[in-house]
Scaffold this motif. Structure first.
Motif, PDB file in Angstrom:
ATOM      1  N   ASN A 110     -32.787 -15.758 -75.428  1.00  0.00           N
ATOM      2  CA  ASN A 110     -31.626 -16.317 -74.712  1.00  0.00           C
ATOM      3  C   ASN A 110     -31.474 -17.824 -74.900  1.00  0.00           C
ATOM      4  O   ASN A 110     -31.063 -18.534 -73.990  1.00  0.00           O
ATOM      5  CB  ASN A 110     -31.708 -15.982 -73.224  1.00  0.00           C
ATOM      6  CG  ASN A 110     -30.786 -14.832 -72.861  1.00  0.00           C
ATOM      7  OD1 ASN A 110     -29.859 -14.515 -73.605  1.00  0.00           O
ATOM      8  ND2 ASN A 110     -31.043 -14.212 -71.750  1.00  0.00           N
ATOM      9  N   ARG A 171     -23.938  -1.958 -76.851  1.00  0.00           N
ATOM     10  CA  ARG A 171     -24.431  -3.179 -77.488  1.00  0.00           C
ATOM     11  C   ARG A 171     -23.988  -3.217 -78.948  1.00  0.00           C
ATOM     12  O   ARG A 171     -23.610  -4.265 -79.466  1.00  0.00           O
ATOM     13  CB  ARG A 171     -25.963  -3.235 -77.391  1.00  0.00           C
ATOM     14  CG  ARG A 171     -26.588  -4.387 -78.142  1.00  0.00           C
ATOM     15  CD  ARG A 171     -28.010  -4.658 -77.691  1.00  0.00           C
ATOM     16  NE  ARG A 171     -28.015  -5.307 -76.375  1.00  0.00           N
ATOM     17  CZ  ARG A 171     -29.121  -5.711 -75.752  1.00  0.00           C
ATOM     18  NH1 ARG A 171     -30.303  -5.520 -76.297  1.00  0.00           N
ATOM     19  NH2 ARG A 171     -29.040  -6.300 -74.567  1.00  0.00           N
ATOM     20  N   ASP A 307     -23.905  -5.739 -70.759  1.00  0.00           N
ATOM     21  CA  ASP A 307     -24.994  -6.042 -71.684  1.00  0.00           C
ATOM     22  C   ASP A 307     -25.834  -7.210 -71.165  1.00  0.00           C
ATOM     23  O   ASP A 307     -27.063  -7.226 -71.329  1.00  0.00           O
ATOM     24  CB  ASP A 307     -24.424  -6.361 -73.067  1.00  0.00           C
ATOM     25  CG  ASP A 307     -25.497  -6.418 -74.139  1.00  0.00           C
ATOM     26  OD1 ASP A 307     -26.008  -5.350 -74.522  1.00  0.00           O
ATOM     27  OD2 ASP A 307     -25.846  -7.539 -74.588  1.00  0.00           O
ATOM     28  N   TYR A 308     -25.184  -8.195 -70.548  1.00  0.00           N
ATOM     29  CA  TYR A 308     -25.905  -9.316 -69.935  1.00  0.00           C
ATOM     30  C   TYR A 308     -26.855  -8.797 -68.858  1.00  0.00           C
ATOM     31  O   TYR A 308     -28.024  -9.207 -68.779  1.00  0.00           O
ATOM     32  CB  TYR A 308     -24.906 -10.312 -69.338  1.00  0.00           C
ATOM     33  CG  TYR A 308     -25.529 -11.339 -68.411  1.00  0.00           C
ATOM     34  CD1 TYR A 308     -26.211 -12.441 -68.919  1.00  0.00           C
ATOM     35  CD2 TYR A 308     -25.427 -11.199 -67.029  1.00  0.00           C
ATOM     36  CE1 TYR A 308     -26.783 -13.385 -68.062  1.00  0.00           C
ATOM     37  CE2 TYR A 308     -25.981 -12.132 -66.169  1.00  0.00           C
ATOM     38  CZ  TYR A 308     -26.666 -13.219 -66.688  1.00  0.00           C
ATOM     39  OH  TYR A 308     -27.234 -14.141 -65.835  1.00  0.00           O
ATOM     40  N   ASP A 311     -29.703  -7.171 -70.472  1.00  0.00           N
ATOM     41  CA  ASP A 311     -30.547  -8.176 -71.104  1.00  0.00           C
ATOM     42  C   ASP A 311     -31.507  -8.783 -70.079  1.00  0.00           C
ATOM     43  O   ASP A 311     -32.697  -8.962 -70.359  1.00  0.00           O
ATOM     44  CB  ASP A 311     -29.677  -9.263 -71.732  1.00  0.00           C
ATOM     45  CG  ASP A 311     -30.450 -10.180 -72.660  1.00  0.00           C
ATOM     46  OD1 ASP A 311     -30.912  -9.697 -73.704  1.00  0.00           O
ATOM     47  OD2 ASP A 311     -30.591 -11.371 -72.332  1.00  0.00           O
ATOM     48  N   ARG A 314     -34.213  -6.293 -69.210  1.00  0.00           N
ATOM     49  CA  ARG A 314     -35.273  -6.249 -70.211  1.00  0.00           C
ATOM     50  C   ARG A 314     -36.206  -7.454 -70.080  1.00  0.00           C
ATOM     51  O   ARG A 314     -37.419  -7.341 -70.312  1.00  0.00           O
ATOM     52  CB  ARG A 314     -34.657  -6.186 -71.612  1.00  0.00           C
ATOM     53  CG  ARG A 314     -34.098  -4.807 -71.952  1.00  0.00           C
ATOM     54  CD  ARG A 314     -33.117  -4.854 -73.117  1.00  0.00           C
ATOM     55  NE  ARG A 314     -33.683  -5.364 -74.347  1.00  0.00           N
ATOM     56  CZ  ARG A 314     -34.090  -4.606 -75.371  1.00  0.00           C
ATOM     57  NH1 ARG A 314     -34.005  -3.287 -75.272  1.00  0.00           N
ATOM     58  NH2 ARG A 314     -34.546  -5.157 -76.470  1.00  0.00           N
ATOM     59  N   THR A 315     -35.664  -8.607 -69.718  1.00  0.00           N
ATOM     60  CA  THR A 315     -36.497  -9.781 -69.491  1.00  0.00           C
ATOM     61  C   THR A 315     -37.427  -9.559 -68.302  1.00  0.00           C
ATOM     62  O   THR A 315     -38.612  -9.923 -68.346  1.00  0.00           O
ATOM     63  CB  THR A 315     -35.611 -11.020 -69.232  1.00  0.00           C
ATOM     64  OG1 THR A 315     -34.768 -11.244 -70.365  1.00  0.00           O
ATOM     65  CG2 THR A 315     -36.459 -12.258 -68.993  1.00  0.00           C
ATOM     66  N   SER A 358     -31.212  -7.582 -80.140  1.00  0.00           N
ATOM     67  CA  SER A 358     -30.919  -8.384 -78.954  1.00  0.00           C
ATOM     68  C   SER A 358     -31.014  -9.874 -79.254  1.00  0.00           C
ATOM     69  O   SER A 358     -30.317 -10.683 -78.620  1.00  0.00           O
ATOM     70  CB  SER A 358     -31.876  -8.022 -77.810  1.00  0.00           C
ATOM     71  OG  SER A 358     -33.224  -8.259 -78.165  1.00  0.00           O
ATOM     72  N   SER A 362     -27.154 -14.463 -77.357  1.00  0.00           N
ATOM     73  CA  SER A 362     -27.710 -15.139 -76.189  1.00  0.00           C
ATOM     74  C   SER A 362     -26.597 -15.311 -75.160  1.00  0.00           C
ATOM     75  O   SER A 362     -25.412 -15.279 -75.497  1.00  0.00           O
ATOM     76  CB  SER A 362     -28.327 -16.493 -76.560  1.00  0.00           C
ATOM     77  OG  SER A 362     -27.359 -17.351 -77.121  1.00  0.00           O
ATOM     78  N   TYR A 363     -26.996 -15.483 -73.910  1.00  0.00           N
ATOM     79  CA  TYR A 363     -26.039 -15.556 -72.808  1.00  0.00           C
ATOM     80  C   TYR A 363     -26.227 -16.819 -71.982  1.00  0.00           C
ATOM     81  O   TYR A 363     -27.356 -17.232 -71.711  1.00  0.00           O
ATOM     82  CB  TYR A 363     -26.215 -14.358 -71.866  1.00  0.00           C
ATOM     83  CG  TYR A 363     -25.660 -13.063 -72.391  1.00  0.00           C
ATOM     84  CD1 TYR A 363     -24.317 -12.752 -72.231  1.00  0.00           C
ATOM     85  CD2 TYR A 363     -26.480 -12.147 -73.044  1.00  0.00           C
ATOM     86  CE1 TYR A 363     -23.803 -11.554 -72.705  1.00  0.00           C
ATOM     87  CE2 TYR A 363     -25.977 -10.944 -73.521  1.00  0.00           C
ATOM     88  CZ  TYR A 363     -24.639 -10.658 -73.347  1.00  0.00           C
ATOM     89  OH  TYR A 363     -24.129  -9.480 -73.819  1.00  0.00           O
TER      90      TYR A 363
END
Length: 458
Positions: A110, A171, A307-308, A311, A314-315, A358, A362-363
């Protein structure tokens, strides 16, 4: 309705929906090939040849029928266009991996310095990034290429929804459009609107953002877009509910495994596909129909937000020592083990959720008090300490009742209301502020009406 009875109802609904969208091909292994763009110096696996990568990814998105003909009547020119997009993705990913190896620099998750696909909320910097997106969408629409990509969603309902493939498939389709546009897709954080007293007054429903929220879209960057059901139209606040941050934080990000946030194994509050369905149903109109939803460009902004959320999930998994690439679960309904062959395409394949994929994106984190993204269109409510969307400065040009009538007429003329284009998304909840007049009522909504029951959330 008691909790256990409601869960049974959801399970039966999911099974009925799956029965409607079943087809004969299992694409779970294709996800591994399509997402697993390998560089031999990194993973020990050979870099997938360009033409093989294009074919596998195209087959994943655009399936064949029993006679081995492409579903959706794609022309050879359209197939070549889609494959050219995958060539760009393949090349981009390979270059990123190669540069990392040469420089021996680890990729920081990210980090906006990693890649050009830095996704930000549509209202960030007063809509600057959204304006870039909308301009390119309109240009792509004029060439017909936007509709080619939207049609992929139309023919891939069986592999994109009602199953554990929901998140990885979307995704992939985000990467496809983003590559075609050449600019990042901004995400639509609908929680900023949910916090408003009346979400229909959000500034996103004015010409400089999404255009009309009720009726045909005649103003703004998406004005006069044509879909397979005629003019693009919406009917916001008809049903469903926008995303609530407390729901995401408490019930999605608190879970440990993908099966706990995916249909059909997740509880309704932690089901991220259910949360997404609610937004489709709230915006209503074209986007509330499973097959046609991608013809409204809000579709991609909405899924960038989904998707954010995934994400971040997953973090969080990583912080708990869970490897999201191998998060395959332990128990599955018959035929849904990743190694099984099944008619249902929505299967989890652990190697399909590659970090290499992924890491292409990045977000910017969602708006938080006190700055709320440094935007004139979002402010911090210092009493509740939440970020809230500002209201649109002027009321809609057409009175709401007239706009609602126009929307219903368009739904009837196109036969969308009567199911010509298949079923709508199924909301898992309704906001108590909604009207309850969707252009195409879901089966659950119909059943609740018959039983004179209400399932609503504040």
């Amino acid at each position: 309705m008691s909790g256990w009875l409601f869960l049974v109802t959801l399970s039966l609904l999911a099974l009925n929906t799956v029965a409607w969208i079943q087809e004969s091909l299992d694409r779970s292994n294709d996800f591994e090939e399509c997402y697993g763009v390998h560089a031999s110096n990194i993973s020990g696996k050979q870099h997938l040849a360009g033409n093989s990568f294009e074919k596998r990814c195209t087959d994943l998105l655009i399936p064949f029928d029993s006679s081995r003909e492409r579903i959706g009547n794609f022309t050879a020119k359209e197939i070549n266009y889609i494959q050219s997009i995958f060539r760009k993705i393949n090349s981009e990913n390979y270059k990123i991996q190669r540069n990392r190896v040469r420089r021996q620099v680890p990729l920081v998750p990210n980090n906006p310095n990693n890649v050009w696909r830095y996704r930000q909320e549509v209202r960030t910097n007063n809509g600057y990034h959204f304006n870039l997106y909308a301009t390119r969408v309109r240009e792509l629409k004029a060439t017909g290429q936007y509709d080619i990509i939207a049609n992929i969603n139309r023919v891939s309902v069986s592999k994109a929804y009602v199953g554990i493939n929901f998140l990885p498939w979307h995704r992939l389709i985000l990467l496809v459009l983003e590559t075609a546009l050449g600019v990042p897709i901004p995400y639509y954080d609908s929680s900023l609107d949910h916090e408003m007293e009346d979400p229909t007054n959000s500034c996103v429903w004015e010409p400089r953002y999404f255009g009309e929220g009720i009726g045909p879209v005649l103003q703004g960057r998406f004005a006069n877009f044509i879909t397979p059901a005629g003019p693009l139209f919406r009917k916001i606040n008809a049903g469903g509910v926008l995303i609530s941050r407390p729901m995401i934080i408490r019930h999605v990000w608190s879970q440990r495994y993908l099966t706990e946030i995916s249909t059909p194994t997740a509880r309704y509050k932690s089901n991220l596909e259910g949360q997404s369905n609610n937004v489709h149903y709230w915006i209503n109109g074209i986007i509330s129909n499973l097959a046609l939803s991608a013809y409204d460009p809000i579709f991609f902004c909405h899924y960038a937000f989904i998707d954010y959320i995934w994400d971040i999930f997953r973090t969080v998994q990583s912080s708990k020592g869970i490897n999201s690439e191998t998060d395959t679960g332990k128990k599955y309904p018959p035929g849904q083990n990743p190694s099984d062959s099944s008619d249902l395409n929505g299967l989890l394949n652990s190697e399909g959720y590659s970090f290499k994929t992924s890491n292409l994106v990045s977000y910017r984190r969602w708006a938080q008090c006190p700055s709320c993204d440094i935007s004139d269109d979002v402010y911090c409510d210092k009493v509740r300490w939440v970020c809230v969307s500002r209201q649109k400065p002027i009321p809609s040009a057409i009175p709401q009742q007239i706009a609602i009538h126009q929307t219903d007429r368009l739904a009837s003329i196109s036969a969308l209301k009567d199911g010509k284009f298949g079923p709508p998304f199924t909301p898992f909840a309704n906001d108590s502020r909604t009207r309850g007049d969707a252009v195409q009522a879901s089966q659950m909504e119909k059943d609740m009406v018959k039983k004179n029951q209400k399932f609503r959330v504040s």
